[in-house]
Design a protein around this motif. Sequence first.
Motif, PDB file in Angstrom:
ATOM      1  N   MET A 226     -12.182  21.925 -88.209  1.00 21.18           N
ATOM      2  CA  MET A 226     -10.891  22.541 -87.936  1.00 21.18           C
ATOM      3  C   MET A 226     -11.065  23.990 -88.249  1.00 21.18           C
ATOM      4  O   MET A 226     -11.763  24.394 -89.032  1.00 21.18           O
ATOM      5  N   GLU A 227     -10.574  24.931 -87.114  1.00 20.97           N
ATOM      6  CA  GLU A 227     -10.488  26.330 -87.345  1.00 20.97           C
ATOM      7  C   GLU A 227      -9.667  27.070 -86.674  1.00 20.97           C
ATOM      8  O   GLU A 227      -8.678  26.477 -85.952  1.00 20.97           O
TER       9      GLU A 227
ATOM     10  N   GLU B  35      -1.347  24.836 -82.692  1.00 21.47           N
ATOM     11  CA  GLU B  35      -2.336  25.732 -82.927  1.00 21.47           C
ATOM     12  C   GLU B  35      -2.645  26.205 -84.324  1.00 21.47           C
ATOM     13  O   GLU B  35      -1.741  26.549 -85.015  1.00 21.47           O
TER      14      GLU B  35
ATOM     15  N   GLU C  92      -7.730  26.604 -82.951  1.00 20.24           N
ATOM     16  CA  GLU C  92      -8.161  25.536 -82.521  1.00 20.24           C
ATOM     17  C   GLU C  92      -6.799  24.903 -82.019  1.00 20.24           C
ATOM     18  O   GLU C  92      -5.593  25.072 -82.786  1.00 20.24           O
TER      19      GLU C  92
END
Length: 119
Positions: A1-2, A79, A5
């Motif tokens: 996860m970033e 997001e 994303e």
Amino acid sequence: MEIGERAELERSFTQGDLEAYAALGGGPSDGAVPEPLIGALFSYLLGVKLPGPGTNYLKQEIAFHRPAPLDTPLTASVEVTRIREEKAIVDLWSKACLPDGTVVAEGRSLVKFADTGHA
């Protein structure tokens, strides 16, 4: 996860969906998609897509800007805006739009994700 994303889905609600919602205790509708059904799209994305299984809500704030008409595709998205790995907490921006880009609902979701090496 970033950071940045995203996950999204598209869903249209029908008169039959409203009738099923009312049968579950949702009450009568004014012909638009009830707000809890729009919120459920965010819940699905958070629990199934991003962050995914094992996600627990800590806080959610949703502003509903305008009614969503029946039989019209809604695109719901989440997001990642902030990740606190040490606490396994993630902030996400949630948004639901009509096909022309009109924002129906948007807001912040703060969730605890399953510590499975996501981040």
